[in-house]
Design an enzyme around this catalytic site. Structure first.
Site: not given
Ligand code: ZN
Length: 534
Positions: A343, A431
């Protein structure tokens, strides 16, 4: 296995050593390339002095003036220096924002890199693909643009004042309103930037500052030391040695306490989640300095806060802070080192070079950046097997839904993600689209048959590749990212990292050739203008 008691303000020494490394004194203002040739172990963290920084600005300004044709600059355009950071070995990266008739140009940034002394230009890059020759009179008013943008999110909290600009991230620059809508999609929070055509009111482009991941647990040993602040009977989970870093609940305030002990080791305890989030963020910050020569998450000595207790099986970066939820069984918080590293990696992506741009290819490269920073952080921490050891899996401790890790960098296809680049990447979910660059990074760092690590196969070209180690791979990756332009693509990432390898390791061709070979192995071929070696 789980953390219980955490100590705070004690470990200031480690930070002092990081921000003012003694090794810097060994470097002279002379070109770092020469210094590297002469010495086997030059300092990685070697910020240039004020004079060299100032010289870099002079050099870059002169370069922009001399190369105005190459960067497609017209008479009505101006450049303003907006970011000036240094990276490994003190190489400098200057990002210039562009205006056209006084309006900001989205996608028009130019990044000039120089050597450590600020004298020699390493590269000049711009995302702009066409000259701007447009009228700047809007035919759509701001309120109409705001209404159009608002309709893009099912849940809207705020709509910022529309900003008129030139959208130049495609081959057809357009006058557009940029409207930032804060709220949520059906699945996740959203800080959506919507570009509304100022002539016909249609939507030109959009991108979301929120980059969601998926996470899991809690675990960095017991006890671990974290930097906090306070004295007497008043303490806070605020790291004053890394400006901007703190951890608390969803309201954004740091947790406080009457002593400097934090958490109870429970997977459901939110203060414990903050212990893990701070520990991982502080480790990542130290890694950036020691391995990549970068000063903080934003490259200028700044960090970003973390929030825990998100009511979701998820974690995300929203453009200004990180937020962490829990696993589906609600037994663990999503704050293991690789998820936290991921993150904050989105923050590093945002604060490197110019804009990232929109679309799933740029989004996949952004997600991969998170995964790479998670792996780098775990390797820097180098924790024993009983904790969260260094590997190239993402969130493997999770068992979020009984499926183990959420991504695999040496074999993305193990999780159903593409191992290599293809024309379908721009239409692949972000992703999954992280696969090719994740795979590239593994091949570059470890090669195809590393000792004591998983083997990795190639999609084309020679079947055996030798890795250059994760530190060098990370340094090259970050240096390439420092020259990012919109829209960020695999082809650009290849060109940028090849150039970065040459700038960082000018005395040989091992690194340059390894970078090329790893990209070729994941089906990203050479493009015109690529740096050659020797
Ligand atoms: Zn991410």
């Amino acid at each position: 296995m789980n953390p219980k008691v955490k100590l705070g303000a004690v470990a200031v020494l480690a930070v002092a050593a990081m921000t003012t490394p003694t090794a810097v004194n060994a470097a002279t203002p002379a070109d770092s390339a020469a210094a590297r040739t002469a010495s086997a172990e030059p300092p990685v963290y070697a910020p240039p002095d004020a004079e060299s920084r100032s010289r870099a600005v002079t050099t870059a300004n002169a370069t922009l003036a001399a190369r105005s044709e190459a960067v497609l600059k017209g008479q009505n355009e101006r450049f303003t220096l907006t970011r000036n950071i240094s990276g490994a070995y003190g190489l400098q990266y200057l990002t210039y924002a562009r205006t056209y008739r006084g309006l900001p140009v989205y996608g028009g940034e130019v990044i000039v890199s120089t050597d450590r002394a600020g004298e020699l230009v390493g590269s000049v890059s711009s995302g702009q693909q066409s000259r701007i020759t447009i009228d700047v009179t809007s035919k759509v008013d701001a309120a109409t643009a705001a209404a159009t943008a608002r309709a893009q999110l099912p849940v809207v909290e705020t709509v910022a004042t529309p900003k008129l600009l030139v959208h130049a991230a495609t081959t057809t620059p357009k006058l557009a309103w940029e409207v930032v809508v804060t709220g949520a999609t059906a699945e996740a929070p959203s800080v959506l930037h919507v570009f509304v055509d100022a002539l016909d009111g249609s939507i030109v482009d959009s991108y979301d500052d929120v980059h969601a991941g998926t996470g899991n647990s809690y675990y960095n040993g017991n006890p671990v030391t974290i930097q906090t602040s306070g004295s007497g009977s008043s303490y806070s989970m605020t790291d004053t040695t890394r400006p901007g870093l703190r951890c608390g609940g969803q309201n954004g305030s740091a947790y406080t306490g009457t002593d400097d002990s934090w958490g109870n080791g429970s997977g459901t305890n939110l203060e414990t989640a903050c212990v893990d989030a701070l520990y991982a963020a502080q480790t990542e910050w130290n890694m950036l300095s020691a391995w990549l020569g970068r000063n903080g998450f934003n490259g200028s000595g700044g960090a970003f806060p973390a929030r825990v207790g998100l009511s979701a099986v998820n974690a995300y970066w929203n453009g200004s802070y990180t937020s962490f939820g829990r696993n589906s069984a609600n037994t663990r918080q999503a704050t293991p080192m690789d998820v936290v590293g991921h993150e904050y990696g989105h923050g590093i992506f945002q604060y490197s070079g110019g804009s990232g741009g929109s679309g799933n290819e740029a989004g996949g490269l952004n997600e991969s950046t998170g995964d790479i920073f998670g792996a780098l952080t775990e390797h820097y921490a180098n924790q024993p097997a009983a904790l969260d050891p260094p590997d190239y899996l993402v969130g493997e401790e999770v068992n979020l839904t009984g499926a183990g890790e959420i991504r695999n960098m040496y074999n993305p296809s193990a999780k159903g993600h593409p191992n290599c680049y293809s024309s379908s990447i721009p239409s692949t979910a972000v992703h999954a689209a992280a696969g090719p660059q994740n795979h590239w990074f593994y091949l570059l760092a470890e090669g195809t048959n590393p000792v004591g690590k998983p083997a990795s196969s190639v999609c084309s070209g020679p079947t055996t590749l030798t890795g250059i180690g994760i530190q060098k791979a990370g340094r090259i990756f970050q240096a390439g990212l420092n020259t990012k332009t919109a829209p960020w693509t695999h082809a650009k990432a290849r060109r940028a990292t090849v150039a970065a390898a040459k700038s960082l390791y000018p005395s040989g061709c091992t690194e340059v050739n390894a970078v090329k070979a790893a990209w070729a192995a994941v089906n990203v071929p050479a493009a015109s203008g690529e740096v050659s070696c020797p």
